[in-house]
Scaffold this active site. Structure first.
Site, PDB file in Angstrom:
ATOM      1  N   GLY A  13      27.585  49.775  43.878  1.00 44.12           N
ATOM      2  CA  GLY A  13      27.437  50.902  44.844  1.00 44.12           C
ATOM      3  C   GLY A  13      26.770  51.980  44.041  1.00 44.12           C
ATOM      4  O   GLY A  13      26.830  52.086  43.309  1.00 44.12           O
ATOM      5  N   THR A  78      38.250  55.631  46.098  1.00 43.03           N
ATOM      6  CA  THR A  78      37.866  55.183  47.723  1.00 43.03           C
ATOM      7  C   THR A  78      38.368  55.699  48.700  1.00 43.03           C
ATOM      8  O   THR A  78      39.524  56.070  48.531  1.00 43.03           O
ATOM      9  CB  THR A  78      38.059  53.637  47.341  1.00 43.03           C
ATOM     10  OG1 THR A  78      37.420  52.836  46.249  1.00 43.03           O
ATOM     11  CG2 THR A  78      38.108  52.683  48.501  1.00 43.03           C
ATOM     12  N   HIS A 134      26.388  62.636  56.584  1.00 43.31           N
ATOM     13  CA  HIS A 134      26.859  61.315  55.529  1.00 43.31           C
ATOM     14  C   HIS A 134      25.854  60.824  55.434  1.00 43.31           C
ATOM     15  O   HIS A 134      25.577  60.634  56.770  1.00 43.31           O
ATOM     16  CB  HIS A 134      27.802  60.927  55.202  1.00 43.31           C
ATOM     17  CG  HIS A 134      29.486  61.280  54.346  1.00 43.31           C
ATOM     18  ND1 HIS A 134      29.950  62.639  55.009  1.00 43.31           N
ATOM     19  CD2 HIS A 134      29.243  61.380  53.363  1.00 43.31           C
ATOM     20  CE1 HIS A 134      30.579  62.392  53.928  1.00 43.31           C
ATOM     21  NE2 HIS A 134      30.472  62.654  52.235  1.00 43.31           N
ATOM     22  N   LYS A 138      27.355  55.247  55.006  1.00 47.66           N
ATOM     23  CA  LYS A 138      28.632  54.988  55.266  1.00 47.66           C
ATOM     24  C   LYS A 138      29.747  54.609  55.574  1.00 47.66           C
ATOM     25  O   LYS A 138      29.464  54.878  56.948  1.00 47.66           O
ATOM     26  CB  LYS A 138      28.741  56.871  54.762  1.00 47.66           C
ATOM     27  CG  LYS A 138      30.636  57.556  54.766  1.00 47.66           C
ATOM     28  CD  LYS A 138      30.770  58.667  54.555  1.00 47.66           C
ATOM     29  CE  LYS A 138      32.569  59.193  54.299  1.00 47.66           C
ATOM     30  NZ  LYS A 138      32.891  58.727  53.076  1.00 47.66           N
TER      31      LYS A 138
END
Ligand code: NAD
Length: 226
Positions: A13, A78, A134, A138
């Protein structure tokens, strides 16, 4: 001194890649595992001192369980967990050192601190609202950081502050808290322009976590702000 051995979860990621670059550039750390969806953490977990999780909310529970079973320190970045998921992880990590925070940047942790101070000064009579922006990929909204800001305000003055989420282009992460009343307004803003800032903070937390007693910590503990 021996380097701290690190496994990165969510390695393919955006954050995983930033973390891998930072670990490789830091002689105090050694990368001993890269885990993404479909990989088996249990196969490599015994190589490490600490696991750094920046993956997906559904993955954190299993990662925490394995970390606790193998007595490994854990750093969780996370976000987006439900209350039930969060509570289950909190219960699981009681026997290991675990640093869990919605935002590892020093600037945002300063924003948390100053938001609590300003809320206490202006009090619940003022309107307080949060806007976060963001990138469009996201997955959760509002951001974990916006939820942490809400919690800071709730704890300071018992007021619920609405949070608004914008999803635009490639924005790494912006947060603004606006305090307002008739005739005046205060705005506190933080803008992250690079994921390196989160990676650096998370790896600082990883080095710190391996020296700690079992317990749940946040970045304020790592930075010595408590
Ligand atoms: P991303 O979608 O780019 O990467 C997530 C990665 O996790 C993907 O490669 C995905 O395949 C992988 N993954 C999914 N399920 C997995 C599993 N079961 N096991 C292992 N890997 C799995 O997301 P990102 O932008 O890198 O962000 C990751 C998480 O970190 C998000 O929850 C985000 O909100 C959070 N985040 C936290 C901070 C912080 O400072 N705490 C900063 C930035 C992002």
């Amino acid at each position: 001194m021996k380097p701290v051995r690190v496994i990165i979860c969510g390695s393919k990621g955006r954050m995983g890649q930033a973390l891998i670059t930072s670990v490789k550039a830091n002689p105090e750390l050694q990368l001993v595992g890269e885990i993404d969806a479909g990989d088996d953490l249990s196969q490599v977990i015994d190589r490490c001192d600490v696991i750094v999780d920046f993956s997906f909310r559904e993955a954190t529970g299993k990662i925490a369980k394995l970390a606790a079973e193998h007595k490994k320190a854990l750093v969780i970045g996370t976000t987006g967990h439900s209350d039930a998921e969060k509570n289950a992880v909190v219960e699981t990590v009681k026997t290991i050192p675990c640093v869990w925070t919605s935002n590892f940047s020093t600037g945002v942790n300063t924003l948390f601190w100053i938001t609590g101070k300003v809320a206490s000064i202006v009090g619940p009579q003022w309107e307080i609202e949060i806007v976060e922006t963001h990138h469009t990929a996201k997955k959760d909204a509002p951001s974990g950081t916006a939820k942490s800001l809400q919690q800071v305000i709730r704890q300071a003055i018992g007021k619920e502050a609405p949070a608004h989420a914008l999803r635009i282009g490639d924005v790494v992460g912006d947060h603004t808290v606006t305090f307002g009343t008739s005739g005046e307004r205060i705005e506190l803003s933080h803008r992250a322009s690079s994921r390196e800032t989160f990676a650096r903070g998370a790896l600082r937390a990883a080095k710190w976590a391996v020296t700690q007693k079992p317990g749940l910590y946040d970045m304020q503990d790592v930075l010595g702000l408590k």
